[in-house]
Structure formats: structure tokens, C-alpha cells
Write a protein that holds these residues in place. Sequence first.
Motif, PDB file in Angstrom:
ATOM      1  N   HIS A  58       0.846  -1.191   0.000  1.00  0.00           N
ATOM      2  CA  HIS A  58       0.000   0.000   0.000  1.00  0.00           C
ATOM      3  C   HIS A  58       0.882   1.242   0.000  1.00  0.00           C
ATOM      4  N   CYS A  88      -4.169   5.786  -0.819  1.00  0.00           N
ATOM      5  CA  CYS A  88      -3.205   4.730  -1.133  1.00  0.00           C
ATOM      6  C   CYS A  88      -2.762   4.873  -2.584  1.00  0.00           C
ATOM      7  N   GLU A  97      -0.880   2.697  -4.332  1.00  0.00           N
ATOM      8  CA  GLU A  97      -0.651   1.439  -5.057  1.00  0.00           C
ATOM      9  C   GLU A  97      -2.007   0.859  -5.435  1.00  0.00           C
ATOM     10  N   PHE A  98      -2.124   0.405  -6.673  1.00  0.00           N
ATOM     11  CA  PHE A  98      -3.414  -0.179  -7.088  1.00  0.00           C
ATOM     12  C   PHE A  98      -3.514  -1.570  -6.475  1.00  0.00           C
ATOM     13  N   CYS A  99      -4.006  -1.600  -5.225  1.00  0.00           N
ATOM     14  CA  CYS A  99      -3.865  -2.799  -4.399  1.00  0.00           C
ATOM     15  C   CYS A  99      -5.061  -3.732  -4.480  1.00  0.00           C
ATOM     16  N   HIS A 115      -9.358  -0.095  -4.448  1.00  0.00           N
ATOM     17  CA  HIS A 115      -8.195   0.747  -4.133  1.00  0.00           C
ATOM     18  C   HIS A 115      -8.570   2.233  -4.068  1.00  0.00           C
ATOM     19  N   MET A 168      -9.575   3.451  -0.782  1.00  0.00           N
ATOM     20  CA  MET A 168      -8.591   3.385   0.311  1.00  0.00           C
ATOM     21  C   MET A 168      -8.077   4.793   0.571  1.00  0.00           C
TER      22      MET A 168
HETATM   23 CU1  CUA Z   1      -3.955   0.110  -0.867  1.00  0.00          CU
HETATM   24 CU2  CUA Z   1      -4.474   1.004  -2.974  1.00  0.00          CU
END
Ligand code: CUA
Length: 688
Positions: A628, A663, A665-667, A671, A674
Motif C-alpha cells: 500500500h 493509497c 498502489e493499485f492494491c 483501491h 482506500m
Molecule cells: Cu492500498 Cu491502494
Amino acid sequence: MKRALMLLGVCLLVPAVIFGCRREDVDTSGQPKEAQEESSDEGAAPAGGAVALSGSAEEIAASRGLSPTDIENAVRTYTPSGKLDDYVMFASGGHGGQVLVVGMPSMRLLKLIGVFTPEPWQGFGFGAESTMNVLKGGDTPSKPLRWADTHHPSLSETNGEYDGQFLFIGDKANSRVAVIDLRDFETKQLVKNPIADIDHGGTFVTPDTEWVVEGGQYAQPMGGGYAPLEEYNDKYRGHITFWKFDRARGRIDIAQSFAIEVPPYWQDLCDAGKLASDGWIFCNSINTELATGKNGPDGVNFESGASQNDMDYMHAVDLDKAAEVAKGAQTTKVNDFTVIPLQVAIDEQILWFIPEPKSPHGVDVTPKGEYITIGGKLDQNATVYNFQKIKDAITAGEWDTDPYGVPVLPFDKVVEAQVELGLGPLHTVYDDKGYAYTSLFLDSAVARWTLGGDYRQDGAEPWKLVTKTPVQYNVGHLAAAEGDTASPDGNYLVSLNKWAIDRFQNVGPLLPQNFQLINIASPGENMPVVYDMPVGVGEPHYAQIIKADKLKAFEVYPEVGWDPETMAKSANAITSEDQVRVERDGNNVEVWATAIRSHFTPERIELKQGDNVTMHITNLETQRDATHGFALSAYNINLSLEPGETETIKFVADVPGAHPYYCTEFCSALHLEMVGYMLVEPSQTAAR
Ligand code: CUA
Ligand code: RUQ
């Protein structure tokens, strides 16, 4: 000397010739004739640029204009998705202040490690305390330094073999050395040399990595300070610095490190002895002329002034002895750093000079340590010294002295061979077949030549040029697979070229660098270039190549709550969302927060303008690749929270407002959700 000046003249007047860029082969379209001819060949791409990508392999190859050799090279290097490379190359990222991590033979870029320069994706230098501390370690007392001219990476060694634990890299521009921990491929320490502005960016480890050696470069009054150039000979000095590496801590121990004061020649690259020459260090130098540069048309500029002498001096240092002396009372302190004065180095027989022709550059110890190869930029030869002969000359007491009183061993007594290779020999690396490879800058070629002694089991004539492979163009360093170890692998060689000219799509006047992969698996004359890798970060200098299976990096951090600075569990870690809390003490606010797909906890943080905020964020994830980010744009913060990582940020809440943090990062599918709000209430009640 005349010859040198002539060569220099040619350099100045006919750059196309000396740079080997073959302008005669290039017309005004910027395309080399060869390439134009090729593309009008039968079997080349049809007019209109359409290429048939359907059909059999032969049909596709014909349609794309690929020769049988092209196909062979493709088969040698192509690495399908999910298949891993055999080797990993760590290359300097040059002015980018980074390290490039490249898989081989695919030449796929795996990572750019932020080292001297802030790197946002890795959250390196954008608020994360662990990284801010690293960068600060490389600052001068008066200036934060946020760029570098990274030159020579050096992998840690055990018994003269790469062990896959640490990587060091030097910053020429600022005379700094970095330590990267290969458990997480993150930079852990920068050290700034306190006695010099600039070095040659060299880091060279001893066979068990007790020392990281940094050669100097342009002489200065030692430790800074002013002296006019008229007083150059007396007041200016060079240095060779020895950084003590504490492997258990994974840090350079500055207090145990030291430098040797040397005459104001320009010290350059070094290499550590091994096996036969273990305990010794070899560095070369230029400008034994003591040129100081001149203004005006009648003056002698450095280019010419520092190229007059037929020989400069290789510096051979008895490191074991130097390390003993460094602990004693004969040292001085310069800016709090231990220095062995020149006279002490002479009296204690730590420092020896060995003549080396002509404008020397690379100095490269053979795998078993018996020989040392020098490339002279204005020479046609590689010059090979025999370490046993060096020791014998010392024992025999056969030496002269330079103007500073340093003993100079007789060239003829210590040289083993001179191998005629071509124009502009620079750097030499070795393989498993008893060959050496030398880059020829002016020839734009790589020379393969035979070593002698124990390396010659095949009956081939020793110390002879075998073949030259043209490269495109103007090669600086070469890197060989496991090439700086006591047992190089052979197989692959990379030519780190300075010029690319016509090799790639035109991307404007600043061209990519060109790494060319050379197959050196077969003996004899077959040594083809098999792949070109354009590098859009400049200027890479050196690289080292390690067997991929020696690298044992973490897949995720070993425990949730891991602090990458201490490489242990953080005292500020929390391991579940139940432990999330915000504590206020006056205007000091401390937050313990978590990240896990796909939310932060807490999602609202309420602050008052002027609060001193400390925030610890733990990524609770234990799954591989579940990273993240944490971006708080109003405060110029971005973190990379890798699985299990805890990071701390500190800031004064001096920008009032309702600031989203999110966040980066494409988590996960959610996402975008987030996110949280940091509400900083203005200190005046008046609306903004
Ligand atoms: Cu954690 Cu996007
Ligand atoms: S060296 S110019 Cu490595 Cu050839 Cu720096």
C-alpha cells in the motif's frame, strides 16, 4: 609524449574518428547506410510498415526481416513470462542517483533502487523516517545533497565470491558511498567522505568485505579549505579512503574507517587484491604532471597538461599494514576523520608506486590475484603486472622515489606482459576460460585476449589478442557474469556503451545509453553481440552481475511491524486494527495506524493547526506484493508500505484544511476507496 599530443589532437579535431561513431556511414537522415540497405532488402518489412505477425515462425521472421543470426540471438535471450533469468545485473543509474536491477539474459529491467536521489514509488525520501535518515546521512554539514553521479556498484563478497548480501555504490559528484541491503533491496546508509568533495565514484570491496575502498579523484586542500592553485604541489592532496564495513550491523563504521594521504596526483579507480594478492589494494592515477589548468589561449589545459607523461603511477597499498597503522598514534584527524599522513605511509612502507602507461584508467586484478591489468587510454596495450614480481622488487629494495618521497618500483622488473589490443583500452574483466576482455573506447570494440600463467590450460599462446567484437558505440566499462570474483562464470558480458547514435528510435538530442549483451560462452573468435538494451537513465558507468540464485531477498517482511531501518520489529508496530489509536499530549499528537485491503484505520484524523504530528503506519498484509502507499499531498509525503512494514512520519500540521490521504498502489478492486481525511483545523476560528 609527441604521440600522446598527436592522439589528443586527433581527439579534438576529428571527434567522429575518435568516438568511433562512424559518421562516414551516416547520411543526413541520421540513419546508417547499412540500416537503410537492410530495410530495402527483400524480406524486409513491406512498404507501409505493416508486418505479418501471423503464419509460421519462418514466415514471421521473413516478414520482419530477421536473419538466421537474429533468430539465434532471440532464442538465446528470449525469456517467456514467468520464467526467471539466470543472472541479475546491478548497474549504476548514473546521474539518476539510482541502481538499475536487470535480469539477464532477458535484459528486463526489474527495479530501480533509489539510492542518493529521492524516489517516490519506493517512498524513498518523501517523509518516511527510515529513508529521511538515510538521505541525511549523506548530507554535508551545510548542504543537503539530493543527486549523485553514481559510478561503481560493488557486491559484497565472502572468500572472494559474491555472497548476495549487500551492494555498495559510489557517488563521484559528492564523494559518497551507499550501502544497500539485498534482503529488501533498499538503501540503508549513505556516508559522505569528510575530506574530499569528489572521488571517482569507486567502491571496491576486499574479498571478505571488511573494507570498501574509495579512490580519490581531483586533488584539493585536504578536508576542504582554500589554497591558490599556485600552491598546488604543497597544499593540495589526494586520498584513498578505506571504509570499514560492519557486516553484522549492515553499516559502514565511520569511526573505524580511515584514509591515506597521497600526493596531489588524481587518484582514480582501484581494485582489491585477492588470493595471491590478498591484503593489497591497487589504485591508478593520472596527472602526475601536477597540471593545474590554465586560462587563455596560450595556457595548457588539463586535457593536454595532464597527458604529458608517458607513465603515471599505480598506487599499491599494503592494506593490512595500513589498517594497523590507522589504529595507532601516527595518524591525524581531518574533519574528525582518521588520516594516515603521507610521510607516515612512506616510512611505514604502506604505499608503493608503479609506473603505468599512458593516461591509465582501469585497474583490474585477475581472479586468482596474481596479475593486475591496466588500460592506458592513450596506449594501445593492456599492461599486465605480476604481483609476485612487485613483492620481489620491494624485498630487493629496488626503487627510486617520486618528488614526494614515495618509492617507485622499476617498471621492467614488475611488468609481466603488454598485450597490443587497439585504441583506447579502458577496463578489463575476466571469464572462466582464461580470457580477459578489455573495452576499447576509441575503437568501439571489445577485445578478447589470453591470460598466461595458470590460466592457460588450452595450449593457446598467452598474452595475445584473440578477437575483437565491434560495439555500438564507445564502450566504457564491461561487466562479466560473476566477473570480479575469484571464479568468474563466463557466459555473458555486457558492454556499457556511452554513445547510442543510430541504434534506437530518435527520442530527441539526449539519447538513451546502450547496454549490449555479448555471448562469450564459446572460446576463440566467436563472441557476438546478441541483444541491445536501451537505458533511459544516465549515465550508467559500471555494473556487476551475480548468479540469480545467490540472491535471497525477503518475499514479504519477516514479521508484521518490520522496521526497514533497523531490520527488526519496530517498537511502534501494531499488529491489528484493535490497537489503532490517537494520543494527544498538549499539541503533540501521536497516531498508530494500519493499512490493509482496502482501508486505512483510522480514516479520520483530527488535528489543530500547529500540532506536532508523529504517525506510525503498519501494513498488516502478509501476502506477497500486497503493498500500500500513503500519500498526503499537502505535506509532500508519500510512503511505500510493503507487506509487514511499519513506517513513521513526522510533520508540523502547518497547512490547515481537510486533506485527503490515499493509497498510491493499485492494491485491490476498491483501491480508490482506500482513503482518509486529515482535518487540520485552522488556529483562528475565521474561515479560510
Ligand atoms: Cu492500498 Cu491502494
Ligand atoms: S570509470 S568515468 Cu568507471 Cu571508466 Cu568512471
